[in-house]
Scaffold this motif. Structure first.
Motif, PDB file in Angstrom:
ATOM      1  N   TYR A  50       0.831  -1.199   0.000  1.00 57.82           N
ATOM      2  CA  TYR A  50       0.000   0.000   0.000  1.00 57.82           C
ATOM      3  C   TYR A  50       0.871   1.257   0.000  1.00 57.82           C
ATOM      4  O   TYR A  50       0.656   2.178  -0.777  1.00 57.82           O
ATOM      5  CB  TYR A  50      -0.933   0.003   1.213  1.00 57.82           C
ATOM      6  N   LEU A  51       1.873   1.278   0.878  1.00 62.41           N
ATOM      7  CA  LEU A  51       2.751   2.449   0.958  1.00 62.41           C
ATOM      8  C   LEU A  51       3.542   2.631  -0.337  1.00 62.41           C
ATOM      9  O   LEU A  51       3.736   3.752  -0.803  1.00 62.41           O
ATOM     10  CB  LEU A  51       3.685   2.331   2.156  1.00 62.41           C
ATOM     11  N   ALA A  52       4.002   1.526  -0.926  1.00 63.55           N
ATOM     12  CA  ALA A  52       4.748   1.599  -2.180  1.00 63.55           C
ATOM     13  C   ALA A  52       3.889   2.173  -3.310  1.00 63.55           C
ATOM     14  O   ALA A  52       4.387   2.894  -4.174  1.00 63.55           O
ATOM     15  CB  ALA A  52       5.279   0.227  -2.557  1.00 63.55           C
ATOM     16  N   SER A  53       2.618   1.873  -3.299  1.00 60.17           N
ATOM     17  CA  SER A  53       1.728   2.388  -4.345  1.00 60.17           C
ATOM     18  C   SER A  53       1.445   3.873  -4.162  1.00 60.17           C
ATOM     19  O   SER A  53       1.017   4.534  -5.099  1.00 60.17           O
ATOM     20  CB  SER A  53       0.408   1.604  -4.359  1.00 60.17           C
ATOM     21  N   LYS A  54       1.708   4.410  -2.991  1.00 60.92           N
ATOM     22  CA  LYS A  54       1.437   5.834  -2.700  1.00 60.92           C
ATOM     23  C   LYS A  54       2.668   6.704  -2.839  1.00 60.92           C
ATOM     24  O   LYS A  54       2.583   7.910  -2.694  1.00 60.92           O
ATOM     25  CB  LYS A  54       0.864   5.997  -1.285  1.00 60.92           C
TER      26      LYS A  54
END
Length: 137
Positions: A129-133
């Protein structure tokens, strides 16, 4: 259904009387109002929760419309009654096959209205999730 606990085969033809004369309001009974001491009540509640999880991918019953929640209750209660009848038959007790069949057909129709497919729960892990943001400049 004379052989299922709490169910009467007699259907009264009389119209219900007016509200109780002592001024008390008529109280409707729901799955949520049961105290849960009976096995049937526990099974109905557990099945209700499982159906809600299947439909929503979690425990959020607010994701369902009021009508879908009513169908969930109907399916859960009918299933508990059908299971009871089936087990009684296996034990050699007399049951009404036509009543079990009628309940089964009603449950099937209600279940079809709800949908028989399970909704997958989103299990995206925190790192993904963090990588996608991450915003690249």
């Amino acid at each position: 259904m004379q052989n299922l606990p709490g169910v009467s085969a007699a259907i009264p033809n009389d119209k219900p009387s007016k509200a109780p004369s002592n001024g008390a309001a008529l109280r409707l009974v729901t799955i949520d109002s049961l105290d849960g001491r009976t096995q049937a009540a526990r099974e109905a509640r557990q099945l209700r929760s499982a159906i809600i999880r299947d439909l929503t991918g979690g425990d959020d019953e607010t994701a369902l419309s009021a009508l879908k929640l009513a169908l969930v209750d109907a399916v859960a209660i009918a299933t508990v009654m059908i299971n009871d009848g089936n087990v009684r038959w296996l034990k050699g007790e007399p049951i009404s096959l036509s009543e079990i069949t009628t309940l089964s057909n009603a449950r099937r129709r209600d279940a079809q209205l709800l949908g028989l497919e399970r909704v997958a729960r989103d299990i995206t892990d925190l790192d993904s999730y963090l990588a996608s943001k991450v915003i690249t400049v």
